[in-house]
Enzyme design. Structure first.
Site, PDB file in Angstrom:
ATOM      1  N   HIS A 157    -103.728 -19.111 -91.009  1.00  0.00           N
ATOM      2  CA  HIS A 157    -104.952 -19.855 -90.264  1.00  0.00           C
ATOM      3  C   HIS A 157    -104.386 -21.267 -90.076  1.00  0.00           C
ATOM      4  O   HIS A 157    -103.463 -21.716 -90.250  1.00  0.00           O
ATOM      5  CB  HIS A 157    -106.096 -20.029 -91.181  1.00  0.00           C
ATOM      6  CG  HIS A 157    -105.871 -20.753 -92.538  1.00  0.00           C
ATOM      7  ND1 HIS A 157    -107.026 -21.314 -93.052  1.00  0.00           N
ATOM      8  CD2 HIS A 157    -104.931 -21.051 -93.397  1.00  0.00           C
ATOM      9  CE1 HIS A 157    -106.495 -21.904 -94.178  1.00  0.00           C
ATOM     10  NE2 HIS A 157    -105.403 -21.652 -94.270  1.00  0.00           N
TER      11      HIS A 157
ATOM     12  N   CYS B 192    -107.979 -22.836 -84.990  1.00  0.00           N
ATOM     13  CA  CYS B 192    -108.042 -21.715 -85.512  1.00  0.00           C
ATOM     14  C   CYS B 192    -108.226 -20.584 -84.545  1.00  0.00           C
ATOM     15  O   CYS B 192    -107.516 -19.329 -84.584  1.00  0.00           O
ATOM     16  CB  CYS B 192    -109.080 -21.745 -86.512  1.00  0.00           C
ATOM     17  SG  CYS B 192    -110.763 -21.876 -86.173  1.00  0.00           S
TER      18      CYS B 192
ATOM     19  N   HIS C  58    -114.821 -21.274 -88.830  1.00  0.00           N
ATOM     20  CA  HIS C  58    -113.151 -21.051 -88.951  1.00  0.00           C
ATOM     21  C   HIS C  58    -112.833 -19.637 -88.850  1.00  0.00           C
ATOM     22  O   HIS C  58    -113.447 -18.887 -89.525  1.00  0.00           O
ATOM     23  CB  HIS C  58    -112.780 -21.895 -90.378  1.00  0.00           C
ATOM     24  CG  HIS C  58    -111.472 -21.617 -90.696  1.00  0.00           C
ATOM     25  ND1 HIS C  58    -110.420 -22.252 -89.675  1.00  0.00           N
ATOM     26  CD2 HIS C  58    -110.710 -20.938 -91.779  1.00  0.00           C
ATOM     27  CE1 HIS C  58    -109.237 -22.207 -90.232  1.00  0.00           C
ATOM     28  NE2 HIS C  58    -109.257 -21.438 -91.253  1.00  0.00           N
TER      29      HIS C  58
END
Length: 199
Positions: A151, A73, A139
């Site tokens: 993402h 990510c 994240h």
């Protein structure tokens, strides 16, 4: 560039970058530029309004395989910002750093030029920090506008996805880069379109 011009350039020596211009245009690679850049696997330099903008060749933002610390990510966030003209540092990150007492996002975002903004002020290009199976924000996702995010989560390909209640509940905070301007999302958007039409 015509195939003949390409062959002529190859006969002169190794091609290390492709340089072209957008006279009076925008300082980001177009959809066609991104398709051709990925095919060429070369850095592209774009001359626009007297400035040279250098774009390393990164894979399309969608459809990437996940590998922590390589294509994860943060890599997606870093590459998306690169296409928007903002350089983010790469740094070593061990798998499960959030379980080992580290807080890499919160410890580094401000130092790399980002500042926190209210979720109600979200605009395309902002970075959503989420808690994915953790109480620590581990994240990052790029907010694309219109209730959509970009993402990359483990065991999945990188993708655009609706910013549903599930992700809203996991959201820790929203961040914006000090150098960000709304038009910079064009660089990210052009890649998303190029990848969706890539054959």
């Amino acid at each position: 560039m015509s195939p003949e011009d390409w062959l002529q350039a190859e006969m002169q020596g190794e091609i290390v970058a492709l340089v072209h211009s957008h006279p009076g245009g925008l300082p980001w690679l177009s959809e066609a530029d991104r398709r051709l850049q990925v095919q060429s696997d070369l850095p592209w330099w774009l001359v626009c309004r007297g400035t040279i903008h250098k774009f390393r060749c990164v894979p399309h933002l969608t459809g990437r395989r996940f590998e922590h610390g390589v294509t994860d990510c943060y890599t997606l966030f870093r590459d998306a910002y690169h296409l928007a003209g903002i350089e983010m540092p790469d740094f070593h990150r061990e798998d499960d750093w959030w379980r080992n007492g580290q807080n890499l996002y919160l410890d580094n975002l401000e130092a790399t030029g980002l500042y926190q903004v209210p979720l109600s002020a979200a605009q395309p290009g902002d970075v959503l920090l989420c808690c994915f199976g953790s109480s620590v924000p581990n994240h990052a996702a790029i907010y694309c506008g219109d209730g959509e995010l970009l993402h990359h989560i483990p065991e999945q390909l990188s993708k655009r996805e609706r910013y549903t209640d599930k992700w809203q509940r996991r959201t820790h905070s929203l961040w914006r880069h000090r150098a960000w301007r709304a038009s910079a999302f064009t660089g990210i958007y052009n890649d998303l379109v190029a990848a969706s039409t890539f054959v």
